[in-house]
Write a protein that holds these residues in place. Structure first.
Motif, short mmCIF file in Angstrom:
data_model
loop_
_atom_site.label_atom_id
_atom_site.label_comp_id
_atom_site.label_asym_id
_atom_site.label_seq_id
_atom_site.Cartn_x
_atom_site.Cartn_y
_atom_site.Cartn_z
N GLU A 1 -9.76 7.96 12.44
CA GLU A 1 -10.55 6.94 11.53
C GLU A 1 -10.42 6.85 10.07
OE1 GLU A 1 -12.78 5.03 13.37
OE2 GLU A 1 -12.30 5.86 15.04
N GLU A 2 -9.42 7.78 9.84
CA GLU A 2 -9.41 7.62 8.30
C GLU A 2 -8.59 6.06 8.10
OE1 GLU A 2 -6.88 10.60 6.17
OE2 GLU A 2 -7.61 11.98 7.20
N PHE A 3 -7.88 5.55 8.81
CA PHE A 3 -7.12 4.52 8.81
C PHE A 3 -8.02 3.25 9.28
CE2 PHE A 3 -3.83 6.79 7.73
CZ PHE A 3 -3.47 7.85 8.45
N SER A 4 -8.34 2.61 8.14
CA SER A 4 -9.35 1.63 8.48
C SER A 4 -9.15 0.27 7.34
CB SER A 4 -10.89 1.81 8.02
OG SER A 4 -11.15 2.60 6.81
N ARG A 5 -9.93 -0.73 7.53
CA ARG A 5 -9.86 -1.83 6.48
C ARG A 5 -9.80 -1.18 5.51
NH1 ARG A 5 -9.67 -6.91 8.67
NH2 ARG A 5 -10.11 -7.51 6.86
N GLY A 6 -8.89 -1.72 4.30
CA GLY A 6 -8.96 -1.17 3.02
C GLY A 6 -7.98 -0.13 2.79
N ALA A 7 -7.48 0.38 3.85
CA ALA A 7 -6.24 1.51 3.62
C ALA A 7 -5.16 1.08 2.78
CB ALA A 7 -5.44 1.61 4.95
N ARG A 8 -4.73 1.88 1.97
CA ARG A 8 -3.89 1.94 0.87
C ARG A 8 -2.42 2.11 1.58
NH1 ARG A 8 -5.14 3.06 -4.29
NH2 ARG A 8 -3.44 4.46 -4.63
N ALA A 9 -1.60 0.97 1.21
CA ALA A 9 -0.30 0.95 2.07
C ALA A 9 0.98 0.70 0.94
CB ALA A 9 -0.43 -0.18 3.04
N LEU A 10 2.04 0.96 1.57
CA LEU A 10 3.16 0.98 1.14
C LEU A 10 4.01 -0.06 2.15
CD1 LEU A 10 5.75 1.85 -0.64
CD2 LEU A 10 6.13 3.43 1.31
N ILE A 11 4.87 -1.18 1.56
CA ILE A 11 5.46 -2.25 2.44
C ILE A 11 7.03 -1.56 2.02
CG2 ILE A 11 6.20 -4.36 2.89
CD1 ILE A 11 3.12 -4.06 3.32
N VAL A 12 7.71 -1.46 3.18
CA VAL A 12 9.09 -1.22 3.16
C VAL A 12 9.88 -2.20 3.87
CG1 VAL A 12 10.69 0.71 3.74
CG2 VAL A 12 8.38 1.49 3.17
N LEU A 13 10.96 -2.75 3.08
CA LEU A 13 11.84 -3.72 3.83
C LEU A 13 13.15 -2.97 3.89
CD1 LEU A 13 12.97 -6.38 4.68
CD2 LEU A 13 13.06 -7.07 2.29
N PRO A 14 13.55 -2.50 5.07
CA PRO A 14 14.81 -2.03 5.38
C PRO A 14 15.90 -3.15 5.48
CG PRO A 14 13.27 -1.11 6.91
CD PRO A 14 12.84 -2.41 6.44
N ASP A 15 16.64 -3.37 4.54
CA ASP A 15 17.71 -4.57 4.04
C ASP A 15 19.12 -4.26 4.70
OD1 ASP A 15 19.03 -6.70 3.46
OD2 ASP A 15 18.51 -6.67 1.31
N MET A 16 19.39 -4.70 5.99
CA MET A 16 20.50 -4.37 6.64
C MET A 16 21.50 -5.28 6.32
SD MET A 16 19.11 -2.64 9.73
CE MET A 16 17.32 -3.36 9.72
N GLY A 17 21.36 -6.39 5.43
CA GLY A 17 22.19 -7.28 5.12
C GLY A 17 22.41 -8.40 6.03
N GLY A 18 23.03 -9.62 5.77
CA GLY A 18 23.06 -10.61 6.63
C GLY A 18 21.88 -11.60 6.83
#
Length: 428
Positions: free
Chosen positions: A10-27
């Motif tokens: 239940e800790e994870f709810s609307r308003g959760a603080r997040a990190l966006i990660v883009l693994p860039d594998m090229g192409g």
């Protein structure tokens, strides 16, 4: 799950603080910043607070974590320092990778597919839409070794197919999941048959179907509302529209047209959703004309257009189906860019530059749609008995009555219509 990630779901709810990660594998033909912005927009669509965006160069994908161990440690430090609760990976993670990343980062991890499924689960409004989303969720969850972000479903009522708080996904009875999926598929087949009957009735009428398609947030619903006077949800959010909406409009030379607003497409649309939403997208497959609405001001507009065409191909849209491109969001362009784009559009008969928000170019788009729908129409002279009001009404409903007059004891009509409609009139 073990280690430092034993947290109350239940800790994870609307308003959760997040990190966006883009693994860039090229192409990729896409701009990294634009991809990060899109994923952040997807997260925003379910109320997540994006605190950080990171693009990571991945030369050799790791089977265990996708990204390198040093990159995992650096991200874990960011998670700790900023007290983040969620990491969203703009990639498809295997169940093993998801589990290992959660252990390594010390926070919940969700991949692109899971994120899109969460949005669809929250946005589905009709019974059919919820059936489709539940089926896609089950298909996705069946292979997961870790619990997905199911707390949101419980908060909004949920689908009822996962256990209560404290249960792990691995304890779910997969046989029950398979049985439930089989029932859902049967229900959706019934929906598909019903849609087919409705479509058959329209074809006997017949009213042409024009489907608005395009990348999510391209402005389809704003354009739909302007053309129909409807009040479909049209916000600056990805996947603002999920359930299909049909409305009737009139065009020059076409008395009735069915206009369909459809779910927006997105790059790397989860295969579970493509399969589950085929019933909804049948309106697109059977359309007489597609209007491809493009956000022409977006830096990745061409890549988005390519993604849309790829999804259309995947769901079985005939390449021969006529298409018009509506280059939308003129109002966001700089004057020089706008002048150049309008000049390019003016030299093509399959493109109209518009702003659905301000209404610029919309009348031209309507005329272009009408012209395309009436291509191949011919002019016929038809004689009726003066008292034959039903036939006269049919001509007005299915063709363009150019002229009519009385001659002796007959009512004469000059009508422009499709040859197939003329044949149907003769066999009434």
């Amino acid at each position: 799950m073990s280690g430092g990630f034993e947290r109350d779901v239940e800790e994870f709810s609307r308003g959760a603080r997040a990190l966006i990660v883009l693994p860039d594998m090229g192409g990729s033909a896409r701009d990294a910043d634009a991809r990060l912005a899109e994923t952040a927009g997807l997260a925003l669509a379910i109320g997540v607070e994006v605190q950080e965006r990171v693009a990571l160069r991945v030369r050799q994908p790791r089977a265990a974590t996708l990204i390198g161990s040093g990159q995992v440690e650096a991200l874990a430090e960011t998670v700790r320092d900023q007290e983040l609760q969620l990491a969203v990976f703009d990639a498809a993670l295997t169940p093993i990778q998801q589990r290992n990343l959660e252990k390594g980062l010390g926070c919940k991890v969700i991949d692109r597919t899971g994120l899109i499924l969460e949005i669809f689960g929250e946005r589905a409004r009709t019974a059919e839409g919820r059936l489709q989303v539940e089926l896609a969720h089950l298909d996705y969850q069946a292979g997961r070794l870790v619990r997905s972000w199911t707390h949101l479903e419980r908060q909004r009522g949920g689908f009822g197919f996962l256990g209560g708080p404290g249960e792990t996904q691995i304890e779910a009875d997969r046989r029950l999941i398979r049985d439930r999926m089989a029932r859902l598929r049967r229900e959706l087949e019934s929906v598909s048959r019903t849609r087919g009957l409705h479509r058959d009735r329209r074809q006997r009428a017949p009213w042409p179907v024009v489907a608005l398609v395009g990348y999510t947030n391209a402005g389809k619903s704003t354009l739909f509302n302007r053309l129909t006077g409807a009040e479909v949800m049209a916000e600056n959010l990805l996947f603002a529209t999920l359930d299909p909406t049909l409305r009737q409009i009139s065009l020059p030379g076409v008395d009735k047209v069915i206009l369909s607003d459809t779910v927006g497409f997105v790059s790397e649309l989860p295969t579970q959703l493509v399969a589950a939403f085929k019933a909804t997208l049948e309106e697109v497959v059977s359309a007489d004309l597609l209007v491809h609405v493009r956000d022409i001001a977006h830096p990745d507009t061409q890549a988005q257009a390519d993604d849309v065409e790829a999804v259309l191909s995947e769901i079985g849209v005939d390449e021969a189906t006529p298409r018009i491109e509506a280059w939308n969001k003129l109002d966001l362009l700089e004057p020089e860019d706008r002048t150049e784009l309008e000049g390019e559009a003016s030299h093509r008969d399959d493109v109209v530059a518009i702003s659905a928000l301000t209404g610029e170019g919309v009348e031209t788009l309507l005329r272009t749609i009408a012209d395309r729908l009436t291509q191949g129409h011919r002019r016929y002279r038809i004689a009726l008995a003066p008292e034959d009001g039903a036939s006269a009404a049919w001509l007005h409903a299915h063709g363009e009555v150019v002229d009519h007059w009385m001659e002796e004891s007959r009512a004469l009509y000059d009508v422009r219509m499709a040859p197939t409609d003329y044949e149907r009139f003769l066999t009434r």
